[in-house]
Design an enzyme around this catalytic site. Sequence first.
Site, short mmCIF file in Angstrom:
data_model
loop_
_atom_site.label_atom_id
_atom_site.label_comp_id
_atom_site.label_asym_id
_atom_site.label_seq_id
_atom_site.Cartn_x
_atom_site.Cartn_y
_atom_site.Cartn_z
N LYS A 195 -11.57 4.15 -3.05
CA LYS A 195 -11.61 3.09 -2.03
C LYS A 195 -12.64 2.06 -2.47
CE LYS A 195 -12.48 2.18 2.84
NZ LYS A 195 -12.64 2.74 4.17
N LYS A 248 -7.02 2.31 -2.68
CA LYS A 248 -7.09 1.30 -1.62
C LYS A 248 -8.09 0.22 -2.00
CE LYS A 248 -8.70 0.79 3.05
NZ LYS A 248 -9.46 1.32 4.12
#
Length: 327
Positions: A195, A248
């Site tokens: 992330k 992400k």
Amino acid sequence: MEFPLVRMRRFRKNETLRRMLRETCLQPSDLIFPIIVTNGTKVKNPVPSMPGVYQYSVDEALKVLEHVNKLSIPAIILFGIPDYKDDIGSSAKDKNEAVQKACRAIKDKYPGLIIITDVCLCEYTNHGHCGLVDNEEVLNDATLEELCEISLSHVEAGADMVAPSNMMDGYVSEIRKGLDEKGYIDTPIMAYSAKFSSAFYGPFREAAQSSPTFGDRQSYQMDPSNKREAVREVELDIREGADIVMVKPALNYLDIIYSVKEKFSHPIAAYSVSGEYAMIKAAAEKGWIDEKEVTLQTLRGIKRAGAEMIITYSAIDVASWIEQGYY
Ligand code: PBG
């Protein structure tokens, strides 16, 4: 062999041939629908930077999920806006809060729908950080216990899978241990493994009211410049017991998705985040691009890069376009 014997255009002559040769098509089962729930009833607050996205009270969320269910989208991921925030994010594990209430109501009404819950503190802390804070420092180890308790409260309320998004070190093994100790040995963990710290989360932070009140998230979320480090993050989460690994954002990180696909056999989820959605919506609203074609092409690119699952705010639209014959 080459031209003139080889002619690639032979494959492109008509739609039937193109359909036969198509390598990547979207299916509803690729999609995960993110939904933000809040307390109260009859609440449907629009999010200005994300046209078509709302904060829903549980009764309203159930109405939207009717479409999700009908369109054969297999899973949702839940985010919550609590009634109260404090410095340790107590409302995140409160069984009477929006996410836990939603889990119970959704399980009851749509037992076949897979409920994934985002496990984090930022929507629940008054400082807006994803972990406990001492003297403006985000604490790693002290946060882990909180994450376990939040995960358990979600699973006890009916969540089928937890998706911790906080980027603390060691979070997967701690949550696994916590779930196993309570007998939830079959509850998978979808780890937000790679992330990145990204301005593409801007619209979400407006939607979830989760912007940090001081500093930023760079001491725990990844530097967008780093690919090898992303692979390491994924490897560590796999070793700690992650069942599904996530990359992400998605669109600017297709190389990461591809590398993870090459190196590991774990299922990969990609999160096409709020900023990706907002960019397409904004350009489409201006009439500059075709929303449907651009959305489908974007998601197909994410799938082609190697993602098996795509979290997207467009999931309902996409599934209905697929039903109409788009791919
Ligand atoms: C919580 C969380 C965020 C997103 C998902 N989980 C925000 C953040 O990390 O700041 C972003 C989702 C999106 O932008 O669509 N930590």
